[in-house]
Design an enzyme around this catalytic site. Structure first.
Site, PDB file in Angstrom:
ATOM      1  N   ASN A 432       0.841  -1.187   0.000  1.00  0.00           N
ATOM      2  CA  ASN A 432       0.000   0.000   0.000  1.00  0.00           C
ATOM      3  C   ASN A 432       0.877   1.239   0.000  1.00  0.00           C
ATOM      4  O   ASN A 432       1.787   1.358   0.826  1.00  0.00           O
ATOM      5  CB  ASN A 432      -0.893   0.018   1.251  1.00  0.00           C
ATOM      6  CG  ASN A 432      -1.740   1.274   1.332  1.00  0.00           C
ATOM      7  OD1 ASN A 432      -2.657   1.463   0.548  1.00  0.00           O
ATOM      8  ND2 ASN A 432      -1.421   2.146   2.290  1.00  0.00           N
ATOM      9  N   GLU A 433       0.632   2.121  -0.954  1.00  0.00           N
ATOM     10  CA  GLU A 433       1.336   3.398  -1.028  1.00  0.00           C
ATOM     11  C   GLU A 433       2.851   3.203  -0.990  1.00  0.00           C
ATOM     12  O   GLU A 433       3.575   3.877  -0.243  1.00  0.00           O
ATOM     13  CB  GLU A 433       0.859   4.342   0.085  1.00  0.00           C
ATOM     14  CG  GLU A 433      -0.620   4.675  -0.050  1.00  0.00           C
ATOM     15  CD  GLU A 433      -1.167   5.552   1.068  1.00  0.00           C
ATOM     16  OE1 GLU A 433      -0.412   5.855   2.014  1.00  0.00           O
ATOM     17  OE2 GLU A 433      -2.355   5.921   1.000  1.00  0.00           O
ATOM     18  N   ASN A 434       3.316   2.269  -1.809  1.00  0.00           N
ATOM     19  CA  ASN A 434       4.756   1.997  -1.858  1.00  0.00           C
ATOM     20  C   ASN A 434       5.523   3.075  -2.611  1.00  0.00           C
ATOM     21  O   ASN A 434       6.756   2.995  -2.734  1.00  0.00           O
ATOM     22  CB  ASN A 434       5.001   0.627  -2.490  1.00  0.00           C
ATOM     23  CG  ASN A 434       4.297  -0.473  -1.736  1.00  0.00           C
ATOM     24  OD1 ASN A 434       3.252  -0.955  -2.183  1.00  0.00           O
ATOM     25  ND2 ASN A 434       4.814  -0.860  -0.587  1.00  0.00           N
TER      26      ASN A 434
END
Length: 827
Positions: A432-434
């Site tokens: 997530n949201e890397n």
């Protein structure tokens, strides 16, 4: 308000009961006991394990701070995570208990089964370290058989501990850049034994994991089941007899297979066979089969069973989602493990309540953000019919070194293997949201891509039957099977009427699109007569994604998240618009609103409830916001009707000014009554925004107004009613704080403070912060992370509420707000 038929409630209760029985059925032949009572806790580190077990001499004071008695599950950030004046504690803490251990199996094994501990763990039997674990969300076991046997041979066992086994556990959630998830994440990395801990007895040979792959064609004609097992075999047994049974959803045994296994290493094939025309699992009819494997005989027989489901799903390229060959619009939400007063230490009863509320809202899909969650939740998803995206906790911060990556590999493997058999799961989330940097000096997109591909390949190797997905990392969107970009139309960027066009543009960029995370914050009990005012400040066409700094309440361009009023009124409009648009998009796979429930976060200290992400449709204590009923009006079929404004006691405006009254209902038509007078009948049309056409322009009388709706769906009639005051008096500058006691029952007093001007007129647009205090025998019920459970809170329409546990004595409650004189109330 009438929402649900009796038979639906009875059916749901039965489904929930069966779902909670799954965990027990999985360990039917083991002796498994939750260790919940008789624990002591110390919120700091020790000098060493000896300080936990050394004998106390008679008359001597404690040489370490006093331990406190607790029960498990327990989170040591239960209150400080939302304390408005503190950073939450991140560090080591200790738990200790004394266990009576008598294994009924000759030559059997003694295991400690941890369902989740945050975030690094050490386990000791007396002074012997028997196990360690890194990661706060996957399950793990420690075999303590040999350590217990050795300790029982010592004099200390009988003389100091009275025949009990001293167990000490160190849990540590200290900040560590080489761990996932990142401390930059928009949620707390809690500490403690915050899921259940179990004492398990097994025979010498037992099943460590059972893998059942159930598949069926899209028409439901031909099912296939393949079963493998992995054994816990420290004694190196070389063979065993095995019996496998398959039972259908009605309890009928449809297959029994006897076999002899001569190879017990690795993942052992048990059977592979066809099931003609199986009863399929779906979100409306979550039919579950039972796979049971028995090994050994007599006193050493071991059984394990799992619930499975035959279902077929497909993400059509550029098109919709299909379940069992038919289009299903995924109507989703998200869940964090977080609750008022306990943080992550959520009991089974709380989980049951939460998942029932989610299903009642009409949800058929959930993303478990952003980590592996309790098996109890997955069991409930199976039995309720809720499809699942479950995610490894690679969240924000960039990419660390080999220690970091090895933890991610291990946690991905554990998540997939531990939850492999759940038919509800269709997606394994890789991150997530890397694309969010800052944990490391280097932020290398190509290295992140390489590791994302490695994790994607690992997921498909462990489980080729399910899809992979990530959210918001555009430079990796081509790696995974399903991608969700960042679309926050009407909150972080853009206006909500841009949602459909933005979504259709993003859908064309990937083969398989699924929109998870949309919505916005709402401060419970805050309402507005003009909720969309902030939209006039925003320039359309600037995108609808979230960018760096958008979550801040200061700086940057105009955006609703900064310039809006955070009212329930605005979020209801935003949700209403999104839902009516989603019904008109035939190629949309689905969406998931972020999130179901408000949750705590260390990165939002200045929100109206400090340290809370307030985007939920229910508060942190399950109190429903108005938006919950908007979802019901679109997503459920059982007749319901809800007048907007149950927590809006006072409306305001000019005398005889027309005011809109909205009713959210799934009924065909509704008639509104104000003070006993009909305002006419309206027909429901979902394209008619707002409230699908169920809205009336009404002239209120000054003072008290009674509002009632009568809605019809076929022959079914449902009603709802509220009472609201209507204020025409204008208010000036805030001048004073005035306390009033609303009620007292069961030893809890509820008090309210109001912000008035110099003429004692209630300032209904006030959003000031107020801070409560107390002296005396009572205790504020604060640090709950709710609008009425925080000692510092932004007021809602000129008022704020707090509760006090009186403890049968006298107390003085205080309240202050910047620029105003403090005031007091004696209880």
């Amino acid at each position: 308000m009438i929402n649900y038929s009796l038979c639906f409630n009875l059916r749901l209760k039965l489904v929930l009961f069966l779902g909670l029985g799954l965990l027990a059925q999985q360990i039917s032949a083991q002796q498994k006991t939750r260790i919940t009572n008789d624990w002591e806790f110390l919120k700091q580190d020790l000098g060493g394990i000896w300080e936990s077990v050394r004998p106390a001499k008679a008359g001597d004071p404690e040489t370490v701070p006093l331990w406190q008695k607790v029960t498990l599950p327990h989170c040591f950030n239960a209150e400080d995570a939302v304390d408005p004046d503190l950073n939450y504690y991140q560090g080591p803490a200790w738990y200790r208990s004394r266990l009576t251990i008598e294994n009924p199996y000759q030559n059997g094994r003694i295991l400690l089964h941890f369902e989740g501990v945050g975030q690094k763990t050490e386990v000791y039997v007396y002074t012997t370290k028997v196990g360690t674990h890194v990661g706060g969300y996957d399950e793990w076991t420690v075999d303590i058989t040999d350590a217990v046997a050795a300790f029982k041979k010592t004099e200390v066992y009988s003389k100091q501990f009275g025949g009990k086994i001293p167990l000490s556990i160190r849990a540590d959630n200290s900040r560590d850049l080489e761990m996932i998830p990142s401390d930059l994440s928009d949620f707390n990395l809690y500490g403690g034994i915050y899921r259940y801990l179990n004492l398990v007895y097994t025979p010498a040979l037992s099943v460590d994991k059972l893998f059942a792959t159930a598949e069926v064609d899209a028409k439901g004609k031909l099912g296939k089941l393949k079963v493998k097992a992995r054994f816990h075999n420290p004694g190196k047994a070389t063979a065993t007899d095995a019996v496998l049974k398959l039972t259908d959803p009605k309890g009928k045994v449809v297959l029994t297979k006897n076999t002899s296994l001569s190879n017990l290493s690795g993942d052992v094939d048990i059977t592979d066979f066809e099931v003609k025309t199986p009863v399929v699992w779906s979100t409306d009819q979550p039919n579950l089969y039972t796979v049971e494997l028995s090994i050994g005989t007599g006193a050493d027989q071991y059984k394990i069973s799992h619930k499975i489901g035959f279902r077929n799903f497909e993400f059509v390229e550029g098109g919709p989602f299909l379940l069992n060959g038919k289009r299903l619009l995924l109507r989703g939400t998200h869940r964090h493990e977080d609750h008022a007063g306990v943080a992550a230490a959520i009991t089974e009863e709380m989980m049951r309540t939460e998942m029932k509320m989610i299903k009642d809202m009409g949800v058929n899909f959930i993303r478990l953000g952003h980590y592996q969650q309790s098996s109890i939740i997955l069991n409930l998803c199976d039995s309720l019919g809720i499809l699942v995206w479950e995610e490894e906790p690679w969240c924000r911060g960039g990419l660390g070194g080999e220690v970091y990556k090895e933890q991610a590999r291990r946690m991905m493997t554990n998540m997939i293997e531990q939850h492999y058999n759940h038919p509800s799961i269709i997606i394994w989330g890789l991150g997530n949201e890397n694309d969010w940097p800052n944990d490391f000096p280097e932020f290398d997109k190509e290295k992140i891509r390489a590791f994302m591909k490695e994790q994607n390949d690992l997921s498909h190797r462990l489980d080729p039957t399910r899809k992979t997905a990530i959210r918001r990392c555009d430079f990796c969107k081509d790696i995974v099977d399903v991608y969700s970009p960042s679309i926050w139309a009407g909150w972080y960027r853009g206006i909500y009427t841009e949602y459909k066009a933005t979504t259709e543009t993003e859908m064309k960029k990937v083969k398989h699109f699924l929109h998870v995370e949309w919505g916005g914050d709402s401060h419970a009990m805050r309402h507005s007569e003009n909720p969309d005012n902030a939209l006039s400040k925003i320039k359309p066409g600037d995108g609808a994604d979230e960018r760096a700094g958008d979550a801040s309440l200061y700086g940057g361009g105009a955006r609703v998240s900064k310039d809006g009023d955070w009212s329930e009124s605005y979020i209801v409009n935003l949700i209403d618009w999104h839902l009516k648009e989603q019904e008109t998009m035939p190629n949309l796979t689905g969406t998931a609103y972020w999130p179901f429930k408000d949750f705590s976060t260390p990165v939002r200290p200045e929100n109206p409830v400090p340290y809370m992400n307030q985007k939920g449709v229910v508060e942190r204590d399950f109190t429903k916001k108005e938006s919950y009923y908007v979802f019901q009006s679109y997503w459920i079929t059982t007749p319901m009707a809800h007048i907007y404004g149950h927590t809006w006691p006072v409306r305001w405006g000019e005398k005889d000014e027309k005011k809109m009254v909205k009713v959210f209902s799934n009924c065909d038509e509704a008639e509104l009554f104000v003070n006993g007078k009909s305002q006419g009948v309206k027909k429901r049309r979902s394209a008619d925004f707002p409230a699908a056409g169920l809205r009336w322009q009404v002239s209120f009388q000054e003072g008290t107004n009674h509002i009632k709706v009568v809605a019809k769906k076929g022959k079914t009639i449902v009603t709802d009613e509220i009472t609201q005051e209507y204020q025409t008096a204008k208010w000036g500058k805030r001048a004073k704080l005035v306390f009033e006691k609303l009620k007292e029952e069961d030893g809890v007093a509820t008090v309210q403070v109001k912000l008035l001007d110099s003429n004692d007129v209630l300032c209904l647009d006030a959003e000031d912060f107020v801070s409560f205090g107390l002296i005396g025998e009572g205790k504020l019920i604060d640090n709950q992370g709710t609008s009425s459970g925080s000692r510092k809170v932004g007021v809602y329409n000129g008022r704020a509420i707090i509760r006090i546990k009186t403890n049968g004595g006298k107390s003085m409650v205080s309240v202050k707000s910047e620029g105003l004189p403090s005031t007091f109330l004696e209880l």
